[in-house]
Design a protein around this motif. Structure first.
Motif, PDB file in Angstrom:
ATOM      1  N   ASN A  40       0.828  -1.208   0.000  1.00 27.52           N
ATOM      2  CA  ASN A  40       0.000   0.000   0.000  1.00 27.52           C
ATOM      3  C   ASN A  40       0.863   1.260   0.000  1.00 27.52           C
ATOM      4  O   ASN A  40       0.543   2.247  -0.686  1.00 27.52           O
ATOM      5  CB  ASN A  40      -0.925   0.000   1.216  1.00 27.52           C
ATOM      6  N   ASN A  58       2.432   1.644  -3.537  1.00 29.46           N
ATOM      7  CA  ASN A  58       1.376   1.936  -4.512  1.00 29.46           C
ATOM      8  C   ASN A  58       0.929   3.397  -4.379  1.00 29.46           C
ATOM      9  O   ASN A  58       0.806   4.121  -5.381  1.00 29.46           O
ATOM     10  CB  ASN A  58       0.197   0.994  -4.280  1.00 29.46           C
ATOM     11  N   GLN A  59       0.714   3.852  -3.157  1.00 31.26           N
ATOM     12  CA  GLN A  59       0.294   5.232  -2.932  1.00 31.26           C
ATOM     13  C   GLN A  59       1.412   6.212  -3.272  1.00 31.26           C
ATOM     14  O   GLN A  59       1.149   7.301  -3.797  1.00 31.26           O
ATOM     15  CB  GLN A  59      -0.146   5.400  -1.481  1.00 31.26           C
ATOM     16  N   THR A 111      -4.093   4.960 -12.965  1.00 30.57           N
ATOM     17  CA  THR A 111      -5.174   4.282 -12.250  1.00 30.57           C
ATOM     18  C   THR A 111      -6.091   3.516 -13.202  1.00 30.57           C
ATOM     19  O   THR A 111      -6.585   2.433 -12.862  1.00 30.57           O
ATOM     20  CB  THR A 111      -6.000   5.276 -11.428  1.00 30.57           C
ATOM     21  N   TRP A 144      -8.068  -7.339  -3.726  1.00 33.41           N
ATOM     22  CA  TRP A 144      -7.712  -5.919  -3.691  1.00 33.41           C
ATOM     23  C   TRP A 144      -8.970  -5.075  -3.510  1.00 33.41           C
ATOM     24  O   TRP A 144      -9.952  -5.265  -4.235  1.00 33.41           O
ATOM     25  CB  TRP A 144      -7.002  -5.523  -4.981  1.00 33.41           C
ATOM     26  N   PRO A 145      -8.989  -4.158  -2.535  1.00 30.78           N
ATOM     27  CA  PRO A 145     -10.206  -3.355  -2.277  1.00 30.78           C
ATOM     28  C   PRO A 145     -10.625  -2.552  -3.507  1.00 30.78           C
ATOM     29  O   PRO A 145      -9.820  -1.830  -4.096  1.00 30.78           O
ATOM     30  CB  PRO A 145      -9.763  -2.419  -1.144  1.00 30.78           C
ATOM     31  N   GLN A 170     -12.435   0.035  -3.824  1.00 30.07           N
ATOM     32  CA  GLN A 170     -12.420   1.483  -3.674  1.00 30.07           C
ATOM     33  C   GLN A 170     -11.005   2.041  -3.614  1.00 30.07           C
ATOM     34  O   GLN A 170     -10.824   3.273  -3.609  1.00 30.07           O
ATOM     35  CB  GLN A 170     -13.181   1.893  -2.401  1.00 30.07           C
ATOM     36  N   GLN A 171     -10.001   1.191  -3.592  1.00 27.48           N
ATOM     37  CA  GLN A 171      -8.617   1.649  -3.489  1.00 27.48           C
ATOM     38  C   GLN A 171      -7.937   1.598  -4.859  1.00 27.48           C
ATOM     39  O   GLN A 171      -7.781   0.528  -5.434  1.00 27.48           O
ATOM     40  CB  GLN A 171      -7.836   0.770  -2.506  1.00 27.48           C
ATOM     41  N   SER A 186      -5.346   1.224  -7.793  1.00 27.05           N
ATOM     42  CA  SER A 186      -4.098   0.474  -7.952  1.00 27.05           C
ATOM     43  C   SER A 186      -3.324   1.053  -9.117  1.00 27.05           C
ATOM     44  O   SER A 186      -3.882   1.289 -10.190  1.00 27.05           O
ATOM     45  CB  SER A 186      -4.384  -1.007  -8.220  1.00 27.05           C
TER      46      SER A 186
END
Length: 222
Positions: free
Chosen positions: A78, A81-82, A98, A119-120, A122-123, A125
């Motif tokens: 995370n 990725n962020q 994205t 993988w969420p 709403q998040q 990637s």
């Protein structure tokens, strides 16, 4: 033949349905400004972006994502990725990453990669995140994965130049061959960088990308 090699070829194929063909990464506006009138200038442009952006951001972060997925360290996954998404310097660059990342995750879910299914939704990637996940799942070694990622990026840029400069098909193939040594150099450089040395540094490219958002006529989405 090692199955991991075939999986790598699958990942870097232009036929991979992630929409990479739709993006020029600012090249379209650079052509509009007259910066890329011929093969030599296109080569200089592509090599410059590869050496000063891809090798200092995408590739080293891809290597860290690979290590994090291999160790099942989701906190580090995370984080990197962020970090990568936050490093995009224009709205178009972020949207490109994205959207390609989302398309790759959908594909990996259909190919039954459990990590992709978990993988969420709403998040966001990044594309490199899904690429690293797939590389670990299919046992592609890290160095080969970086070379494949860089080659795929290069091939997409040359394809864009073929339409925009424009280049003939033979010139495009010459350009790919001429830039092969740069791929090797960029991958080696990416693996040598410390965390403190990561980040792209091409302000003119960022400005060109932002200007592309309002370009009068466009073939590409970035």
């Amino acid at each position: 033949m090692n199955p991991s090699l075939l999986h790598l070829m699958h990942l870097v194929s232009p036929a991979l349905p992630v929409g990479a063909y739709a993006y020029s990464q600012g090249m379209e506006y650079a052509v509009e400004l007259g910066y890329l009138p011929d093969k030599a200038s296109a080569q200089q442009w592509i090599e410059g972006v590869m050496q000063h952006s891809i090798s200092h951001l995408d590739l080293p972060v891809l290597a860290r994502l690979y290590d994090s997925w291999q160790q099942q360290d989701l906190e580090q996954v995370n984080h990197w990725n962020q970090f990568l998404l936050a490093s995009r310097e224009s709205a178009e660059f972020e949207l490109e990453d994205t959207q390609m990342g989302r398309a790759l995750m959908r594909l990996l879910v259909s190919l039954e990669l459990l990590a992709a299914a978990d993988w969420p939704r709403q998040q966001p990637s990044s594309f490199a995140n899904g690429f690293a996940m797939a590389g670990v799942y299919w046992s592609v070694d890290k160095a080969s994965l970086l070379h494949g990622f860089c080659w795929s990026w290069l091939e997409n840029q040359v394809a864009a130049a073929t339409k925009l400069v424009p280049l003939g098909q033979t010139q495009a193939q010459q350009l790919l061959v001429d830039l092969m040594p740069a791929v090797e150099h960029c991958c080696q450089q990416a693996l040598s960088l410390s965390d403190d040395n990561l980040g792209a540094g091409l302000p003119a490219l960022a400005l060109i990308s932002a200007q592309h958002e309002t370009q009068y006529s466009r073939l590409f989405r970035s």
